[in-house]
Write an enzyme that holds these catalytic residues in place. Structure first.
Site, PDB file in Angstrom:
ATOM      1  CG  PHE A   1      24.818 -33.251 -12.544  1.00  0.00           C
ATOM      2  CD1 PHE A   1      24.584 -31.946 -12.146  1.00  0.00           C
ATOM      3  CD2 PHE A   1      26.111 -33.623 -12.874  1.00  0.00           C
ATOM      4  CE1 PHE A   1      25.617 -31.030 -12.073  1.00  0.00           C
ATOM      5  CE2 PHE A   1      27.158 -32.714 -12.801  1.00  0.00           C
ATOM      6  CZ  PHE A   1      26.906 -31.412 -12.411  1.00  0.00           C
TER       7      PHE A   1
ATOM      8  CG  HIS B   1      34.792 -19.784 -11.700  1.00  0.00           C
ATOM      9  ND1 HIS B   1      34.368 -19.205 -10.524  1.00  0.00           N
ATOM     10  CD2 HIS B   1      33.759 -19.689 -12.560  1.00  0.00           C
ATOM     11  CE1 HIS B   1      33.123 -18.774 -10.677  1.00  0.00           C
ATOM     12  NE2 HIS B   1      32.740 -19.061 -11.898  1.00  0.00           N
TER      13      HIS B   1
ATOM     14  CG  ASP C   1      42.592 -18.078 -18.276  1.00  0.00           C
ATOM     15  OD1 ASP C   1      42.815 -19.013 -19.080  1.00  0.00           O
ATOM     16  OD2 ASP C   1      42.386 -16.904 -18.631  1.00  0.00           O
TER      17      ASP C   1
ATOM     18  CE1 TYR D   1      27.157 -21.658  -7.163  1.00  0.00           C
ATOM     19  CE2 TYR D   1      25.778 -19.735  -7.514  1.00  0.00           C
ATOM     20  CZ  TYR D   1      26.522 -20.534  -6.676  1.00  0.00           C
ATOM     21  OH  TYR D   1      26.628 -20.204  -5.355  1.00  0.00           O
ATOM     22  CG  ASP D   2      22.359 -18.969 -12.335  1.00  0.00           C
ATOM     23  OD1 ASP D   2      22.621 -18.371 -11.276  1.00  0.00           O
ATOM     24  OD2 ASP D   2      22.958 -18.759 -13.403  1.00  0.00           O
TER      25      ASP D   2
ATOM     26  CB  VAL E   1      34.009 -24.707 -20.876  1.00  0.00           C
ATOM     27  CG1 VAL E   1      32.946 -25.381 -21.736  1.00  0.00           C
ATOM     28  CG2 VAL E   1      33.782 -23.221 -20.834  1.00  0.00           C
TER      29      VAL E   1
ATOM     30  NE  ARG F   1      33.223 -35.794 -22.820  1.00  0.00           N
ATOM     31  CZ  ARG F   1      34.362 -35.408 -23.378  1.00  0.00           C
ATOM     32  NH1 ARG F   1      34.441 -34.238 -23.978  1.00  0.00           N
ATOM     33  NH2 ARG F   1      35.428 -36.181 -23.332  1.00  0.00           N
TER      34      ARG F   1
ATOM     35  CG  PHE G   1      27.709 -19.343 -19.469  1.00  0.00           C
ATOM     36  CD1 PHE G   1      27.871 -17.985 -19.668  1.00  0.00           C
ATOM     37  CD2 PHE G   1      28.823 -20.139 -19.371  1.00  0.00           C
ATOM     38  CE1 PHE G   1      29.140 -17.421 -19.739  1.00  0.00           C
ATOM     39  CE2 PHE G   1      30.095 -19.594 -19.440  1.00  0.00           C
ATOM     40  CZ  PHE G   1      30.256 -18.229 -19.632  1.00  0.00           C
TER      41      PHE G   1
ATOM     42  CB  ALA H   1      28.170 -26.789 -21.237  1.00  0.00           C
TER      43      ALA H   1
END
Length: 134
Positions: free
Chosen positions: A100, A75, A72, A44-45, A69, A115, A11, A67
């Site tokens: 990490f 989350h 809205d 997350y995976d 990001v 970054r 992602f 990453a």
């Protein structure tokens, strides 16, 4: 030679692909090798993949790049916190360094792209931990 596992979140690939390149270059510069790379859907995976790699006898440490990001909602904060905590647990449970190299949360895609060196930082930290720990 230090052998690393590398977990790469897909992602936000416009960020994570250059992060992976930075990670591989850092491994070469440090005299380490990336023995196994596992691509996962998102940050997350990553903990499950990191755990599988940390279980292997031929892996000295695991570097995770991804990453997260800002959207809205909050989350991104939830994902970042859950991922960091889970990766810490993997490292402690497996007695294997898990680093990490995740940009975010709290940044835009453009800020995350600035970054990409986080990939190198994750590998350098993993190598340093292997060299430091008795």
């Amino acid at each position: 030679m230090i052998t690393l596992g590398l977990v790469v979140a897909q992602f936000n690939a416009s960020v994570t692909e250059p992060m992976e390149e930075e990670a591989r270059a850092a491994a070469d510069d440090a005299g380490a090798t990336v023995g196994v790379t596992v691509e996962v859907p998102g940050a997350y995976d990553a903990p499950l993949a990191a755990d599988r790699l940390a279980r292997r006898d031929n892996i000295d440490a695991v570097a995770v790049v991804g990453a997260i990001v800002t959207g809205d909602t909050s989350h991104d904060q939830v994902i970042g916190d859950a991922t960091a905590q889970a990766l810490t647990r993997v490292s402690l449970d497996r007695d294997t360094p898990v680093t990490f190299g995740v940009s975010g949360p709290g940044m835009s895609g453009a800020e995350a792209r600035e970054r990409v060196e986080k990939g190198a930082e994750a590998v350098n930290a993993a190598v340093e931990m292997v060299r430091t720990l008795p």
